[in-house]
Design a protein around this motif. Structure first.
Motif, PDB file in Angstrom:
ATOM      1  N   ASN A 306       0.849  -1.183   0.000  1.00 34.24           N
ATOM      2  CA  ASN A 306       0.000   0.000   0.000  1.00 34.24           C
ATOM      3  C   ASN A 306       0.884   1.233   0.000  1.00 34.24           C
ATOM      4  N   ARG A 307       0.435   2.309  -0.639  1.00 35.38           N
ATOM      5  CA  ARG A 307       1.260   3.520  -0.633  1.00 35.38           C
ATOM      6  C   ARG A 307       0.378   4.755  -0.691  1.00 35.38           C
ATOM      7  N   VAL A 308       0.946   5.870  -0.208  1.00 34.03           N
ATOM      8  CA  VAL A 308       0.267   7.148  -0.276  1.00 34.03           C
ATOM      9  C   VAL A 308       1.314   8.235  -0.440  1.00 34.03           C
ATOM     10  N   GLU A 309       1.017   9.201  -1.263  1.00 30.70           N
ATOM     11  CA  GLU A 309       1.930  10.320  -1.473  1.00 30.70           C
ATOM     12  C   GLU A 309       1.876  11.246  -0.262  1.00 30.70           C
ATOM     13  N   ALA A 310       3.011  11.873   0.055  1.00 27.63           N
ATOM     14  CA  ALA A 310       3.045  12.744   1.234  1.00 27.63           C
ATOM     15  C   ALA A 310       4.168  13.767   1.108  1.00 27.63           C
ATOM     16  N   ILE A 311       4.064  14.800   1.927  1.00 27.48           N
ATOM     17  CA  ILE A 311       5.098  15.817   2.039  1.00 27.48           C
ATOM     18  C   ILE A 311       5.781  15.657   3.399  1.00 27.48           C
ATOM     19  N   VAL A 312       7.104  15.711   3.414  1.00 25.58           N
ATOM     20  CA  VAL A 312       7.845  15.643   4.675  1.00 25.58           C
ATOM     21  C   VAL A 312       7.714  16.971   5.398  1.00 25.58           C
ATOM     22  N   GLU A 313       7.187  16.941   6.613  1.00 25.25           N
ATOM     23  CA  GLU A 313       7.059  18.149   7.419  1.00 25.25           C
ATOM     24  C   GLU A 313       8.228  18.348   8.367  1.00 25.25           C
ATOM     25  N   ASP A 314       8.772  17.234   8.899  1.00 30.56           N
ATOM     26  CA  ASP A 314       9.880  17.353   9.841  1.00 30.56           C
ATOM     27  C   ASP A 314      10.595  16.020   9.957  1.00 30.56           C
ATOM     28  N   CYS A 315      11.877  16.083  10.293  1.00 36.12           N
ATOM     29  CA  CYS A 315      12.682  14.896  10.589  1.00 36.12           C
ATOM     30  C   CYS A 315      13.289  15.088  11.966  1.00 36.12           C
ATOM     31  N   ILE A 316      12.973  14.187  12.878  1.00 42.59           N
ATOM     32  CA  ILE A 316      13.404  14.333  14.267  1.00 42.59           C
ATOM     33  C   ILE A 316      14.443  13.274  14.567  1.00 42.59           C
ATOM     34  N   TYR A 317      15.635  13.719  14.936  1.00 43.74           N
ATOM     35  CA  TYR A 317      16.747  12.816  15.225  1.00 43.74           C
ATOM     36  C   TYR A 317      16.642  12.324  16.667  1.00 43.74           C
ATOM     37  N   LEU A 318      16.669  10.994  16.861  1.00 35.07           N
ATOM     38  CA  LEU A 318      16.515  10.405  18.195  1.00 35.07           C
ATOM     39  C   LEU A 318      17.667   9.470  18.540  1.00 35.07           C
ATOM     40  N   GLY A 319      18.857   9.784  18.027  1.00 32.33           N
ATOM     41  CA  GLY A 319      20.006   8.936  18.296  1.00 32.33           C
ATOM     42  C   GLY A 319      20.083   7.809  17.290  1.00 32.33           C
ATOM     43  N   SER A 320      19.685   6.619  17.697  1.00 30.56           N
ATOM     44  CA  SER A 320      19.760   5.462  16.794  1.00 30.56           C
ATOM     45  C   SER A 320      18.617   5.431  15.790  1.00 30.56           C
ATOM     46  N   SER A 321      17.561   6.202  16.030  1.00 27.43           N
ATOM     47  CA  SER A 321      16.418   6.211  15.115  1.00 27.43           C
ATOM     48  C   SER A 321      16.035   7.639  14.757  1.00 27.43           C
ATOM     49  N   LEU A 334       0.988  11.639   9.233  1.00 26.15           N
ATOM     50  CA  LEU A 334       1.537  10.307   9.445  1.00 26.15           C
ATOM     51  C   LEU A 334       2.910  10.391  10.105  1.00 26.15           C
ATOM     52  N   LEU A 335       3.275   9.306  10.816  1.00 24.98           N
ATOM     53  CA  LEU A 335       4.594   9.191  11.426  1.00 24.98           C
ATOM     54  C   LEU A 335       5.279   7.938  10.890  1.00 24.98           C
ATOM     55  N   ALA A 336       6.550   8.092  10.532  1.00 28.09           N
ATOM     56  CA  ALA A 336       7.377   6.946  10.164  1.00 28.09           C
ATOM     57  C   ALA A 336       8.599   6.956  11.065  1.00 28.09           C
ATOM     58  N   ARG A 337       8.966   5.796  11.577  1.00 30.41           N
ATOM     59  CA  ARG A 337      10.126   5.704  12.465  1.00 30.41           C
ATOM     60  C   ARG A 337      11.061   4.629  11.929  1.00 30.41           C
ATOM     61  N   THR A 338      12.316   4.975  11.777  1.00 30.93           N
ATOM     62  CA  THR A 338      13.264   4.032  11.190  1.00 30.93           C
ATOM     63  C   THR A 338      14.655   4.256  11.749  1.00 30.93           C
ATOM     64  N   ASP A 339      15.515   3.257  11.602  1.00 33.09           N
ATOM     65  CA  ASP A 339      16.913   3.415  11.985  1.00 33.09           C
ATOM     66  C   ASP A 339      17.544   4.508  11.136  1.00 33.09           C
ATOM     67  N   VAL A 340      18.440   5.281  11.739  1.00 33.95           N
ATOM     68  CA  VAL A 340      19.051   6.406  11.034  1.00 33.95           C
ATOM     69  C   VAL A 340      19.694   5.990   9.710  1.00 33.95           C
ATOM     70  N   PRO A 341      20.471   4.895   9.641  1.00 32.77           N
ATOM     71  CA  PRO A 341      21.095   4.538   8.356  1.00 32.77           C
ATOM     72  C   PRO A 341      20.104   4.192   7.253  1.00 32.77           C
ATOM     73  N   ARG A 342      18.854   3.902   7.621  1.00 36.02           N
ATOM     74  CA  ARG A 342      17.871   3.465   6.624  1.00 36.02           C
ATOM     75  C   ARG A 342      17.021   4.610   6.087  1.00 36.02           C
ATOM     76  N   VAL A 343      17.229   5.827   6.582  1.00 36.87           N
ATOM     77  CA  VAL A 343      16.472   6.958   6.060  1.00 36.87           C
ATOM     78  C   VAL A 343      17.029   7.313   4.682  1.00 36.87           C
ATOM     79  N   PRO A 344      16.210   7.262   3.628  1.00 36.31           N
ATOM     80  CA  PRO A 344      16.727   7.533   2.281  1.00 36.31           C
ATOM     81  C   PRO A 344      17.243   8.964   2.140  1.00 36.31           C
ATOM     82  N   ASP A 345      18.236   9.131   1.288  1.00 35.76           N
ATOM     83  CA  ASP A 345      18.693  10.477   0.953  1.00 35.76           C
ATOM     84  C   ASP A 345      17.539  11.250   0.321  1.00 35.76           C
ATOM     85  N   GLY A 346      17.458  12.509   0.626  1.00 35.77           N
ATOM     86  CA  GLY A 346      16.398  13.330   0.052  1.00 35.77           C
ATOM     87  C   GLY A 346      15.169  13.441   0.921  1.00 35.77           C
TER      88      GLY A 346
END
Length: 366
Positions: A306-321, A334-346
């Motif tokens: 499933n997918r939905v188009e979206a605009i990034v409003e903010d990126c919050i750095y939490l150490g490892s995620s 919406l909120l997405a939470r991921t490991d820092v190395p897995r956040v795509p460029d851009g």
């Protein structure tokens, strides 16, 4: 998601089972508890979780005997104790406020309940030393409460509650007055104590992270009723209603209807596939933030997702995620939470991206 603490298996249970049958409590026209049924297993760590006014502390105080229910019964190991006064129930009790005697030493504070029971002096010394060692305060027995930190004072309160070896320990928001670091330390200590002692713990909190970390099972209360009862994993991964999904952990929730071809979002009419066997009467589709992925191009989104188009409003750095806040064209956040190395460029504020998730990682809710 907050991971459940994995510990060694507890020693043989010495705790008591508690059975709550159709317990109700009213104050005038205000119903605080409504026909609550709950079976607490011998030796388990059960948390009563809920917002202020949900009835969790009232239920604990009914178990303790400080409050009498208007109807229903409380049984311990099958024995009806509904009319038994608190001092005859033999439960340990720990409150948010330590209630230590400032003029007494730590050892004398811990010994107080034993002295009231007229336990022999030699036995008192042995039990006090044992209780203080269990909370790792054996070297501070001669100090006064004012000479201790808040965390140490709460450990003294714990030692006093377990010194007479109760089969049930009741705790009413005991960590609420402590700062974050002390809370986390004592959460681990209380969990360790439970594993070592094997008695029944009933713990009240409004902090869902605390409940997830410490409990064997959680009873989530709302408006005097138990909304869901289960393990931390069940409440987080398998919420049975929208309230449970929103209260326990962060969640992304779409509101809509289920039709023959899947879930239709009320906000923009977009269609999403749902898991087989999903509740056909459900009106909400839930995805946890760690299950929501981000791609900068549609080519990076698997066809099965499933997918939905979206605009990034903010990126919050939490150490490892990192938590990424998104907004869809229909205005849904919406909120997405991921490991820092897995956040795509851009993936930066203002970027147009695609949020996507596996069909099986979503859940349809009432």
């Amino acid at each position: 998601m907050t991971a459940t603490l994995q510990t060694a298996s507890p020693r043989k249970s010495t705790g008591a089972s508690i059975s709550i049958d159709a317990v109700s409590k009213k104050y005038g026209d205000n119903t605080v508890l409504e026909a609550v049924d709950l079976d607490i297993r011998a030796g388990e760590f059960l948390t009563l979780l809920g917002a202020s006014g949900s009835g969790k502390s009232t239920l604990l105080n009914i178990i303790a005997g400080f409050i009498r229910p208007n109807s229903g019964t409380v049984k311990v190991d099958g024995r009806d104790i509904t009319s038994l006064p608190p001092h005859k129930r033999g439960f340990g009790m720990v409150f948010q406020h330590y209630a230590l005697f400032p003029h007494m030493s730590v050892a004398d504070n811990v010994a107080f309940p034993l002295k009231r029971q007229k336990v022999a002096k030699n036995e008192i010394r042995t039990r006090v030393a044992e209780a203080l060692e269990m909370v790792e305060l054996g070297h501070l027995g001669n100090r006064r409460p004012a000479e201790l930190s808040g965390g140490q004072q709460q450990r003294v309160a714990l030692a006093r509650a377990i010194v007479f070896r109760p089969r049930v320990l009741l705790m009413d928001e005991p960590l609420g007055a402590l700062d974050k670091l002390l809370r986390e330390q004592l959460q681990l200590e209380i969990r360790r104590l439970h594993q070592e002692m094997g008695i029944t713990f009933v713990f009240v909190t409004h902090d869902q992270d605390e409940a997830l970390m410490m409990s064997d099972r959680i009873a989530l209360l709302r408006n005097g009723r138990i909304v869901q009862l289960g393990t931390p994993e069940q409440l987080y991964a398998e919420p049975n209603c929208r309230y449970s999904a929103e209260f326990v952990g962060a969640s992304n929730i779409f509101t809509g209807t289920i039709q023959a071809n899947g879930f239709i979002d009320d906000a923009d009419g977009q269609h999403y596939r749902i898991p087989e066997g999903a509740d056909r009467d459900g009106r909400s589709l839930m995805i946890r933030p760690e299950r929501l992925h981000i791609a900068t191009e549609t080519a990076f989104v698997p066809e099965s997702m499933n997918r939905v188009e979206a605009i990034v409003e903010d990126c919050i750095y939490l150490g490892s995620s990192r938590t990424v806040q998104l907004r869809t064209p229909a205005g849904r956040r919406l909120l997405a939470r991921t490991d820092v190395p897995r956040v795509p460029d851009g993936v930066v504020p203002g970027a147009r991206v695609y949020a996507y998730w596996d069909v099986h990682d979503s859940r349809v809710l009432d």
